[in-house]
Design a protein around this motif. Structure first.
Motif, PDB file in Angstrom:
ATOM      1  N   SER B 237       0.862  -1.387  -0.060  1.00  0.00           N
ATOM      2  CA  SER B 237      -0.017   0.045   0.015  1.00  0.00           C
ATOM      3  C   SER B 237       0.775   1.225   0.018  1.00  0.00           C
ATOM      4  O   SER B 237       2.157   1.191   0.335  1.00  0.00           O
ATOM      5  CB  SER B 237      -0.885  -0.098   1.209  1.00  0.00           C
ATOM      6  OG  SER B 237      -0.305   0.241   2.404  1.00  0.00           O
ATOM      7  N   PHE B 238       0.285   2.392  -0.209  1.00  0.00           N
ATOM      8  CA  PHE B 238       1.152   3.588  -0.628  1.00  0.00           C
ATOM      9  C   PHE B 238       1.731   4.032   0.660  1.00  0.00           C
ATOM     10  O   PHE B 238       3.117   4.355   0.835  1.00  0.00           O
ATOM     11  CB  PHE B 238       0.168   4.834  -0.919  1.00  0.00           C
ATOM     12  CG  PHE B 238       0.918   6.060  -0.738  1.00  0.00           C
ATOM     13  CD1 PHE B 238       1.717   6.256  -1.723  1.00  0.00           C
ATOM     14  CD2 PHE B 238       0.816   7.035   0.470  1.00  0.00           C
ATOM     15  CE1 PHE B 238       2.463   7.549  -1.807  1.00  0.00           C
ATOM     16  CE2 PHE B 238       1.713   8.220   0.333  1.00  0.00           C
ATOM     17  CZ  PHE B 238       2.499   8.469  -0.439  1.00  0.00           C
ATOM     18  N   GLU B 239       1.305   4.036   2.067  1.00  0.00           N
ATOM     19  CA  GLU B 239       1.984   4.296   3.077  1.00  0.00           C
ATOM     20  C   GLU B 239       3.321   3.558   3.554  1.00  0.00           C
ATOM     21  O   GLU B 239       4.316   3.940   3.730  1.00  0.00           O
ATOM     22  CB  GLU B 239       0.964   4.392   4.202  1.00  0.00           C
ATOM     23  CG  GLU B 239      -0.166   5.410   4.227  1.00  0.00           C
ATOM     24  CD  GLU B 239       0.168   6.799   4.316  1.00  0.00           C
ATOM     25  OE1 GLU B 239       1.244   7.043   5.216  1.00  0.00           O
ATOM     26  OE2 GLU B 239      -0.379   7.561   3.880  1.00  0.00           O
ATOM     27  N   THR B 240       3.144   2.154   2.988  1.00  0.00           N
ATOM     28  CA  THR B 240       4.398   1.179   3.338  1.00  0.00           C
ATOM     29  C   THR B 240       5.232   1.725   2.243  1.00  0.00           C
ATOM     30  O   THR B 240       6.494   1.658   2.586  1.00  0.00           O
ATOM     31  CB  THR B 240       3.813   0.074   3.131  1.00  0.00           C
ATOM     32  OG1 THR B 240       2.665  -0.212   3.879  1.00  0.00           O
ATOM     33  CG2 THR B 240       4.780  -1.042   3.365  1.00  0.00           C
ATOM     34  N   GLN B 243       7.195   4.602   3.499  1.00  0.00           N
ATOM     35  CA  GLN B 243       8.281   4.275   4.679  1.00  0.00           C
ATOM     36  C   GLN B 243       9.140   3.320   4.157  1.00  0.00           C
ATOM     37  O   GLN B 243      10.397   3.795   4.428  1.00  0.00           O
ATOM     38  CB  GLN B 243       7.155   3.132   5.565  1.00  0.00           C
ATOM     39  CG  GLN B 243       7.862   2.777   6.726  1.00  0.00           C
ATOM     40  CD  GLN B 243       7.290   1.701   7.295  1.00  0.00           C
ATOM     41  OE1 GLN B 243       6.477   0.842   6.929  1.00  0.00           O
ATOM     42  NE2 GLN B 243       7.262   1.601   8.783  1.00  0.00           N
ATOM     43  N   PHE B 246      11.768   5.908   2.496  1.00  0.00           N
ATOM     44  CA  PHE B 246      12.589   6.445   3.320  1.00  0.00           C
ATOM     45  C   PHE B 246      13.627   5.798   4.089  1.00  0.00           C
ATOM     46  O   PHE B 246      14.781   6.221   4.363  1.00  0.00           O
ATOM     47  CB  PHE B 246      11.587   7.239   4.407  1.00  0.00           C
ATOM     48  CG  PHE B 246      11.077   8.530   4.069  1.00  0.00           C
ATOM     49  CD1 PHE B 246      10.267   8.873   2.941  1.00  0.00           C
ATOM     50  CD2 PHE B 246      11.701   9.828   4.639  1.00  0.00           C
ATOM     51  CE1 PHE B 246       9.727  10.109   2.763  1.00  0.00           C
ATOM     52  CE2 PHE B 246      10.975  11.073   4.277  1.00  0.00           C
ATOM     53  CZ  PHE B 246      10.200  11.389   3.294  1.00  0.00           C
ATOM     54  N   GLU B 247      13.426   4.797   4.115  1.00  0.00           N
ATOM     55  CA  GLU B 247      14.450   3.630   4.991  1.00  0.00           C
ATOM     56  C   GLU B 247      15.606   3.437   3.782  1.00  0.00           C
ATOM     57  O   GLU B 247      16.804   3.460   4.306  1.00  0.00           O
ATOM     58  CB  GLU B 247      13.668   2.340   5.216  1.00  0.00           C
ATOM     59  CG  GLU B 247      13.149   2.597   6.777  1.00  0.00           C
ATOM     60  CD  GLU B 247      12.071   1.439   6.953  1.00  0.00           C
ATOM     61  OE1 GLU B 247      12.139   0.236   6.187  1.00  0.00           O
ATOM     62  OE2 GLU B 247      11.403   1.743   8.181  1.00  0.00           O
ATOM     63  N   GLY B 262       5.717  12.420  -0.027  1.00  0.00           N
ATOM     64  CA  GLY B 262       4.444  11.788  -0.553  1.00  0.00           C
ATOM     65  C   GLY B 262       4.001  11.964  -1.966  1.00  0.00           C
ATOM     66  O   GLY B 262       3.522  11.203  -2.412  1.00  0.00           O
ATOM     67  N   MET B 286      -8.314  -2.514  -0.085  1.00  0.00           N
ATOM     68  CA  MET B 286      -7.161  -1.519   0.015  1.00  0.00           C
ATOM     69  C   MET B 286      -6.386  -1.560  -1.407  1.00  0.00           C
ATOM     70  O   MET B 286      -6.270  -2.571  -2.079  1.00  0.00           O
ATOM     71  CB  MET B 286      -6.475  -2.161   1.043  1.00  0.00           C
ATOM     72  CG  MET B 286      -5.184  -1.144   1.642  1.00  0.00           C
ATOM     73  SD  MET B 286      -3.828  -1.764   2.800  1.00  0.00           S
ATOM     74  CE  MET B 286      -4.955  -1.708   4.316  1.00  0.00           C
ATOM     75  N   LEU B 287      -6.064  -0.497  -1.655  1.00  0.00           N
ATOM     76  CA  LEU B 287      -5.360  -0.251  -2.805  1.00  0.00           C
ATOM     77  C   LEU B 287      -3.989  -0.764  -2.524  1.00  0.00           C
ATOM     78  O   LEU B 287      -3.224  -0.230  -1.705  1.00  0.00           O
ATOM     79  CB  LEU B 287      -5.085   1.405  -3.267  1.00  0.00           C
ATOM     80  CG  LEU B 287      -4.459   1.619  -4.464  1.00  0.00           C
ATOM     81  CD1 LEU B 287      -4.866   0.939  -5.739  1.00  0.00           C
ATOM     82  CD2 LEU B 287      -4.546   3.112  -4.845  1.00  0.00           C
ATOM     83  N   TRP B 289      -0.130  -1.560  -4.679  1.00  0.00           N
ATOM     84  CA  TRP B 289       0.468  -1.085  -5.881  1.00  0.00           C
ATOM     85  C   TRP B 289       1.798  -2.123  -5.979  1.00  0.00           C
ATOM     86  O   TRP B 289       2.281  -2.897  -5.154  1.00  0.00           O
ATOM     87  CB  TRP B 289       1.547   0.059  -5.904  1.00  0.00           C
ATOM     88  CG  TRP B 289       0.540   1.134  -5.507  1.00  0.00           C
ATOM     89  CD1 TRP B 289       0.132   1.839  -4.356  1.00  0.00           C
ATOM     90  CD2 TRP B 289      -0.123   2.045  -6.613  1.00  0.00           C
ATOM     91  NE1 TRP B 289      -0.762   2.892  -4.331  1.00  0.00           N
ATOM     92  CE2 TRP B 289      -0.930   2.928  -5.969  1.00  0.00           C
ATOM     93  CE3 TRP B 289       0.049   1.941  -8.051  1.00  0.00           C
ATOM     94  CZ2 TRP B 289      -1.575   4.039  -6.603  1.00  0.00           C
ATOM     95  CZ3 TRP B 289      -0.882   2.896  -8.508  1.00  0.00           C
ATOM     96  CH2 TRP B 289      -1.313   3.848  -8.107  1.00  0.00           C
TER      97      TRP B 289
END
Lengths: 295, 293
Positions: B237-240, B243, B246-247, B262, B286-287, B289
């Motif tokens: 998903s997008f938030e992952t 995240q 960034f790592e 973002g 849930m979207l 990708w």
């Protein structure tokens, strides 16, 4: 063929999927309030004008969402007449992809830009620069869009755009699109104060007393807030929150809903933070929302 | 900081985080190209203009990001000057809440309604309207932001706005903010072919030869796209994605970065989806990708 309903001496409306208002400026000259959802609606309005022998002088848009702007371009060209909306709403009308980009929070993919495409710069004018003819006035009803307005005619008939969800929608689809929860709630309070003979929300529920519907809408927003508050619990990321919203309201997740409901949810979270209900924080580079301790 | 540097017969810039260009139209009358971060930048500009005995006739904005229009409101009040911007950038400059709203994808929360992302509103006219210096060429440079432009002054100085990040900042931040990746790459091609006596990018050193920096910026776009494809080998998903990125890039997360990077990642995803390199599908509402192939 569109059927006219008389709402007052000079005020008519067409009970289409998005209500269209017609106001007679003189015996022959009329203006429109919104124009339906498609070019086809513009053509239907044109047929109506021809049948009635009316001349269109201008269009007033309550706001610039595509299901209200549908007939604008066709009628503007046919009559060489202007269409007005508030200046900030015109930003969204004038730029084909701004609405989609805003809702998605980035460059919209083809699916989004096709579905939410706006007319582009076809000559929208700012209502702030327009002296409305006698008999018409407008007030700002922000919340559902950045610059939505309601329009009152000399017959004390109010066209109030999408400031309320109708009763059916409140039962079926409670998570109505909005851009600003605080503005939306203030607008609902303002509606309760308005004096008028008839109130026409764009998607139906024409009533002579708007207070009960405004109140039901306020309760609905509060229910939505309570639901999101519960969802946030001790810390949840946005994707999970949106899934919970989809599941709760029976919305089938797809790309357009991801943009519409996703954007709406982000607006709720901003408002709820402002109200001290939820707190955003980062955990391992992931943004999460949790209930505030003292909420 | 805030030194005046002359780069052409009639062209100058003020050295600061987002360079402010100056075009001297006559002995006394000048136009600014962008107005800096905030009111303080505006005050510093005013001091410099006073020292030189220059009068501010107008401001040409390359685009509406807060660090480029931050001094607008102050300077417009001080000089009653005209401000010019093109297309959607005009709307964002008049309604600055649109910038954090767009970057976030909704009405912005408190941490985003900060001067870094939201300038004070100013009154803006379209390029070419009354008072615009006709001898300045407006160059369309879309990609970084909706309708960004650069400007060429009559002495052959080209102000490039945010087309290019410096090598140092690409090293540090890895991913440059962009809105439309396809348009951004076309803009880089255009800049690579462009002739000028000197190029002035807002966030990189002025240079006579800009080609090496264009190439570096182009490579970064493809590297970042590859990073995102790697992250999306398994459906995420997008938030992952954000995240993980960034790592991988060893970036430090904060609210500003959350929306700037973002939004940029959402734009990359749209670009790659439209090219068939990545797909977006819904699983259990849930979207997700996933890279294609």
């Amino acid at each position: 063929m569109f059927e006219l309903t008389k709402a007052g001496e000079r005020t008519y409306y067409i009970n289409h999927s998005t209500i269209i208002g017609v106001y007679k400026l003189t015996d022959k000259e009329v203006c429109l309030i919104d124009t339906g959802r498609s070019r086809k609606d513009g053509e239907r309005l044109q047929a109506l004008f021809e049948e009635q022998g009316w001349e269109l002088k201008f269009i007033l848009n309550t706001h610039t969402h595509i299901d209200h702007l549908g007939g604008n371009e066709y009628l503007m060209k046919t009559w060489g007449c202007p269409a007005y909306a508030t200046n900030i709403d015109n930003a969204f009308a004038n730029y084909e992809n701004l609405e989609a980009a805003y809702m998605y929070g980035g460059f919209p993919n083809n699916t989004l830009s096709n579905i939410f495409r706006h007319p582009g710069p076809v000559g929208f004018r700012d209502i702030e620069d327009f002296q409305l003819p006698e008999g018409l006035e407008y007030i700002r009803l922000p919340g559902h869009s950045f610059g939505m307005i309601g329009i009152k005619t000399s017959d004390n008939v109010w066209f109030i755009g999408d400031s309320v969800l109708n009763s059916k929608a409140l039962e079926k689809y409670q998570f109505g699109y909005l851009v600003d929860v605080a503005g939306y709630l203030e607008t609902l309070e303002l509606l309760k104060e308005l004096e008028g003979n008839l109130f026409l929300p764009s998607h139906g529920d024409i009533v002579s007393d708007i207070k009960p519907l405004a109140e039901k809408n306020r309760n609905n927003i509060e229910d939505n807030i309570a639901g999101i508050f519960k969802d946030c619990g001790t810390g949840v990321n946005f994707d999970d929150l949106l899934k919970k919203v989809f599941d709760r309201y029976g919305i089938r997740g797809d790309m357009p809903q991801y943009a519409l409901s996703g954007s709406t949810l982000r607006c709720y979270l901003s408002y709820m933070e402002e109200q001290g209900l939820v707190i955003p924080y980062f955990e391992d580079n992931l943004l999460k929302w949790k209930q505030a301790q003292d909420a | 900081m805030y030194e005046l540097v002359q780069v052409g017969e009639k062209s100058y810039y003020i050295e600061c985080p987002a360079k402010i260009g100056i075009y001297r139209q006559t002995e006394k009358d000048v136009f600014l190209i962008d107005s800096g971060n905030d009111k303080d930048a505006g005050k510093k500009v005013r001091k410099i203009l006073d020292e030189q005995g220059w009068n501010l006739k107008g401001i040409l904005n390359t685009h509406s990001n807060a660090d480029h229009i931050g001094g607008n409101a102050y300077l417009q009040r001080q000089y009653e000057c005209r401000i010019f911007a093109g297309g959607i950038e005009k709307a964002f400059t008049e309604y600055p809440v649109l910038e954090p709203s767009f970057l976030y994808g909704g009405y912005p929360f408190k941490e985003l309604r900060h001067k870094f992302l939201m300038a004070k509103p100013s009154l803006v006219q379209e390029f070419g309207s009354e008072g615009f210096p006709e001898e300045v060429e407006v160059i369309d440079l879309p990609g970084h932001f909706f309708d960004m432009t650069g400007f060429r002054t009559p002495d052959g100085t080209v102000f490039l706005a945010d087309c290019l990040s410096s090598a140092a900042s690409l090293e540090k931040y890895r991913i440059s903010v962009l809105y439309d990746a396809a348009a951004y790459l076309e803009t880089l091609d255009k800049v690579e072919r462009m002739e000028a006596n000197i190029f002035v990018p807002s966030h990189a050193q002025a240079a006579e030869d800009i080609v090496p920096l264009v190439r570096l910026n182009r490579e970064k776009v493809f590297e970042n796209a590859q990073e995102i494809r790697d992250i999306c080998k398994e459906p995420v998903s997008f938030e992952t994605i954000l995240q993980s990125l960034f790592e991988r890039l060893e970036l430090e997360m904060n609210y500003e970065q959350y929306v700037l990077v973002g939004s940029t990642v959402r734009s990359y995803l749209a670009w790659m989806k439209d090219q068939g390199q990545i797909e977006g599908f819904f699983e259990k509402n849930m979207l997700l990708w996933k890279s294609v192939g």
